[in-house]
Design a protein around this motif. Structure first.
Motif, PDB file in Angstrom:
ATOM      1  N   ALA A  54      46.425   8.308  46.345  1.00  0.00           N
ATOM      2  CA  ALA A  54      47.111   6.918  46.709  1.00  0.00           C
ATOM      3  C   ALA A  54      46.036   6.206  46.984  1.00  0.00           C
ATOM      4  CB  ALA A  54      48.218   7.294  47.892  1.00  0.00           C
ATOM      5  N   TYR A  55      46.348   5.006  47.357  1.00  0.00           N
ATOM      6  CA  TYR A  55      45.369   3.990  47.821  1.00  0.00           C
ATOM      7  C   TYR A  55      44.360   3.831  46.900  1.00  0.00           C
ATOM      8  CZ  TYR A  55      48.115   4.136  52.165  1.00  0.00           C
ATOM      9  OH  TYR A  55      48.890   4.264  53.197  1.00  0.00           O
ATOM     10  N   GLY A  56      44.577   3.828  45.626  1.00  0.00           N
ATOM     11  CA  GLY A  56      43.596   3.621  44.599  1.00  0.00           C
ATOM     12  C   GLY A  56      42.478   2.911  44.722  1.00  0.00           C
ATOM     13  N   GLU A  57      42.707   1.627  45.294  1.00  0.00           N
ATOM     14  CA  GLU A  57      41.715   0.717  45.612  1.00  0.00           C
ATOM     15  C   GLU A  57      40.606   0.685  46.413  1.00  0.00           C
ATOM     16  OE1 GLU A  57      45.299  -0.668  48.374  1.00  0.00           O
ATOM     17  OE2 GLU A  57      44.905   0.462  46.547  1.00  0.00           O
ATOM     18  N   TYR A  58      41.036   1.800  47.230  1.00  0.00           N
ATOM     19  CA  TYR A  58      39.891   2.331  48.399  1.00  0.00           C
ATOM     20  C   TYR A  58      38.991   3.331  47.839  1.00  0.00           C
ATOM     21  CZ  TYR A  58      43.030  -0.080  51.712  1.00  0.00           C
ATOM     22  OH  TYR A  58      43.895  -0.950  52.493  1.00  0.00           O
ATOM     23  N   GLN A  59      39.161   3.857  46.719  1.00  0.00           N
ATOM     24  CA  GLN A  59      38.378   5.000  46.287  1.00  0.00           C
ATOM     25  C   GLN A  59      37.524   5.168  44.826  1.00  0.00           C
ATOM     26  OE1 GLN A  59      40.528   8.371  44.893  1.00  0.00           O
ATOM     27  NE2 GLN A  59      42.531   7.601  45.708  1.00  0.00           N
ATOM     28  N   SER A  60      36.820   5.920  44.800  1.00  0.00           N
ATOM     29  CA  SER A  60      36.323   6.343  43.437  1.00  0.00           C
ATOM     30  C   SER A  60      37.224   7.159  42.626  1.00  0.00           C
ATOM     31  CB  SER A  60      34.921   6.754  43.456  1.00  0.00           C
ATOM     32  OG  SER A  60      35.080   8.297  43.967  1.00  0.00           O
ATOM     33  N   GLY A  61      38.123   7.806  43.213  1.00  0.00           N
ATOM     34  CA  GLY A  61      38.919   8.911  42.658  1.00  0.00           C
ATOM     35  C   GLY A  61      38.705  10.073  43.262  1.00  0.00           C
ATOM     36  N   GLY A  62      39.457  11.038  43.394  1.00  0.00           N
ATOM     37  CA  GLY A  62      39.259  12.336  44.127  1.00  0.00           C
ATOM     38  C   GLY A  62      39.984  12.641  45.236  1.00  0.00           C
ATOM     39  N   TRP A  63      40.440  11.387  46.068  1.00  0.00           N
ATOM     40  CA  TRP A  63      41.184  11.528  47.247  1.00  0.00           C
ATOM     41  C   TRP A  63      42.678  11.872  47.182  1.00  0.00           C
ATOM     42  CZ3 TRP A  63      40.358  11.571  52.122  1.00  0.00           C
ATOM     43  CH2 TRP A  63      41.368  11.049  53.302  1.00  0.00           C
ATOM     44  N   TRP A  64      43.192  13.094  47.481  1.00  0.00           N
ATOM     45  CA  TRP A  64      44.406  13.435  47.637  1.00  0.00           C
ATOM     46  C   TRP A  64      44.852  13.543  48.885  1.00  0.00           C
ATOM     47  CZ3 TRP A  64      46.660  15.020  42.812  1.00  0.00           C
ATOM     48  CH2 TRP A  64      45.790  15.186  41.538  1.00  0.00           C
ATOM     49  N   GLU A 119      37.446  15.343  46.810  1.00  0.00           N
ATOM     50  CA  GLU A 119      36.837  16.250  45.628  1.00  0.00           C
ATOM     51  C   GLU A 119      35.141  15.919  45.848  1.00  0.00           C
ATOM     52  OE1 GLU A 119      38.856  15.441  42.145  1.00  0.00           O
ATOM     53  OE2 GLU A 119      40.354  16.862  42.658  1.00  0.00           O
ATOM     54  N   PRO A 120      34.361  16.921  45.299  1.00  0.00           N
ATOM     55  CA  PRO A 120      32.902  16.492  45.026  1.00  0.00           C
ATOM     56  C   PRO A 120      32.732  15.436  44.386  1.00  0.00           C
ATOM     57  CG  PRO A 120      33.614  19.054  44.796  1.00  0.00           C
ATOM     58  CD  PRO A 120      34.835  18.176  44.794  1.00  0.00           C
ATOM     59  N   THR A 147      34.574  21.832  54.827  1.00  0.00           N
ATOM     60  CA  THR A 147      33.705  20.594  54.757  1.00  0.00           C
ATOM     61  C   THR A 147      32.502  21.414  54.264  1.00  0.00           C
ATOM     62  OG1 THR A 147      33.129  18.762  55.879  1.00  0.00           O
ATOM     63  CG2 THR A 147      32.946  20.936  57.271  1.00  0.00           C
ATOM     64  N   ASN A 148      31.545  20.446  54.146  1.00  0.00           N
ATOM     65  CA  ASN A 148      30.093  20.691  53.827  1.00  0.00           C
ATOM     66  C   ASN A 148      29.187  19.579  54.372  1.00  0.00           C
ATOM     67  OD1 ASN A 148      29.009  18.664  51.405  1.00  0.00           O
ATOM     68  ND2 ASN A 148      31.345  19.358  51.116  1.00  0.00           N
ATOM     69  N   PRO A 149      27.800  19.658  54.470  1.00  0.00           N
ATOM     70  CA  PRO A 149      27.113  18.831  55.004  1.00  0.00           C
ATOM     71  C   PRO A 149      26.898  17.344  54.053  1.00  0.00           C
ATOM     72  CG  PRO A 149      25.943  21.066  54.891  1.00  0.00           C
ATOM     73  CD  PRO A 149      27.213  21.189  54.313  1.00  0.00           C
ATOM     74  N   SER A 150      27.202  17.546  52.927  1.00  0.00           N
ATOM     75  CA  SER A 150      27.368  16.234  52.089  1.00  0.00           C
ATOM     76  C   SER A 150      28.541  15.419  52.121  1.00  0.00           C
ATOM     77  CB  SER A 150      27.099  16.597  50.707  1.00  0.00           C
ATOM     78  OG  SER A 150      28.076  16.914  50.227  1.00  0.00           O
ATOM     79  N   GLY A 183      30.195  18.899  47.417  1.00  0.00           N
ATOM     80  CA  GLY A 183      31.226  19.746  47.241  1.00  0.00           C
ATOM     81  C   GLY A 183      30.813  20.642  48.100  1.00  0.00           C
ATOM     82  N   PRO A 184      31.857  21.814  48.280  1.00  0.00           N
ATOM     83  CA  PRO A 184      33.234  21.872  47.867  1.00  0.00           C
ATOM     84  C   PRO A 184      33.934  20.878  48.502  1.00  0.00           C
ATOM     85  CG  PRO A 184      32.769  23.626  49.659  1.00  0.00           C
ATOM     86  CD  PRO A 184      31.518  22.929  49.286  1.00  0.00           C
TER      87      PRO A 184
END
Length: 305
Positions: A54-64, A119-120, A147-150, A183-184
């Motif tokens: 959702a909120y596709g205008e806010y993201q590159s993709g990969g936000w669930w 997502e990564p 989570t991860n440091p990146s 990622g992960p």
């Protein structure tokens, strides 16, 4: 509040001095019991759905996101557009008894609760939240589960890693963005809550530890020239989306002025004579960074000082 919810903080804990602006935007509020976090992580990873993009205008993709408490009359966890009101548990939360008990133990006035997965190689572009809602006081709480440091939040000219093991507060009505570079997956429990006495008690000692935040460098003239040259080359080859993303990602590498990445994209298209695209990004900036009336009043107050 439940005795299993919070862990004692060591007296020798090293805290940083991040400055008032950053601390107002993101902070640790409390340490969580390690076993509790592990059990909530297991429930989240075992969820039968990743949720919705959702909120596709806010993201590159990969936000669930998948809702644990929302306003759906049938408890549908795939109804993920947040809004005001008194939420009810979804069918997903019914399958997560440890998480349900944790939320109940906080004793807070909830507005919405979600699981959010990034997502990564994914980004949430610089934006504000709550602009479309009324002026009732509200706050966003994060419990990092995976989570991860990146995986970092960028706000107030700094990059902040929201580490697991703590309950964090974000002020999403101020400009911010999120990146998961390598990622992960980044998986957080996110609760939007209203201001009340229970929240005030929870938020008594906001802090950041040494190493939580890294100040971003300023964008030099040479840096800017390199970015614009690279984006221009990609655009000239027909890779417009890639050219725009080069400039959008500058927000995560440099301490840009608010909306600075969108201004760079507008400049790119203006220089190309692509005035329709330039106008589109000017409007995107206005939409993604829309201010609430209260934030405008606060800004006016700061500017007058």
């Amino acid at each position: 509040m439940g005795t299993m919810t919070f862990a004692a903080t060591a007296a020798t804990e090293e805290k940083s001095d991040p400055g008032p602006e950053l601390l107002e935007q993101v902070a640790r509020l409390a340490d969580l019991d390690e076993t509790l976090v592990e059990r909530m992580r297991a429930e989240a990873l075992g969820a039968p759905t990743r949720g919705e993009v959702a909120y596709g205008e806010y993201q590159s993709g990969g936000w669930w996101t998948a809702s644990l408490m929302n306003h759906s009359p049938d408890g549908d966890p795939h109804d993920v557009v947040i809004g005001d009101g008194r939420p009810r548990p979804t069918t997903l939360l019914d399958r997560m008894p440890v998480t349900s008990a944790f939320l109940a133990g906080l004793g807070l006035d909830f507005m919405y609760v979600r699981l959010a997965r990034l997502e990564p190689h994914s980004y949430l572009w610089e934006h504000r939240d709550y602009a479309e809602l009324n002026e009732r006081g509200r706050h966003r709480l994060h419990v990092p589960l995976v989570t991860n440091p990146s995986a970092v939040l960028v706000t107030a000219g700094a990059r902040v890693h929201m580490a697991a093991g703590s309950l964090w507060r974000l002020t999403p009505s101020r400009a911010h963005g999120v990146r998961n570079a390598t990622g992960p997956d980044r998986l957080h429990l996110i609760a939007d809550v209203y201001t009340d006495d229970a929240y005030r008690e929870l938020a008594t000692h906001p802090h950041l530890r040494a190493g939580d935040a890294v100040r971003l460098p300023a964008l030099t003239t040479a840096d800017r020239s390199r970015l614009m040259e690279r984006a221009g080359q990609l655009a000239s080859l027909g890779f417009l989306a890639s050219a725009e993303q080069v400039l959008l990602r500058a927000y995560y590498a440099y301490a840009l002025p608010e909306g600075g990445a969108y201004d760079l994209i507008t400049e790119l298209h203006t220089n190309r004579g692509a005035h329709t695209e330039a106008t589109r990004w000017t409007r995107a900036k206005q939409h993604l960074l829309a201010r609430t009336p209260s934030s405008l009043a606060a800004l006016a107050g700061r500017n007058a000082e």
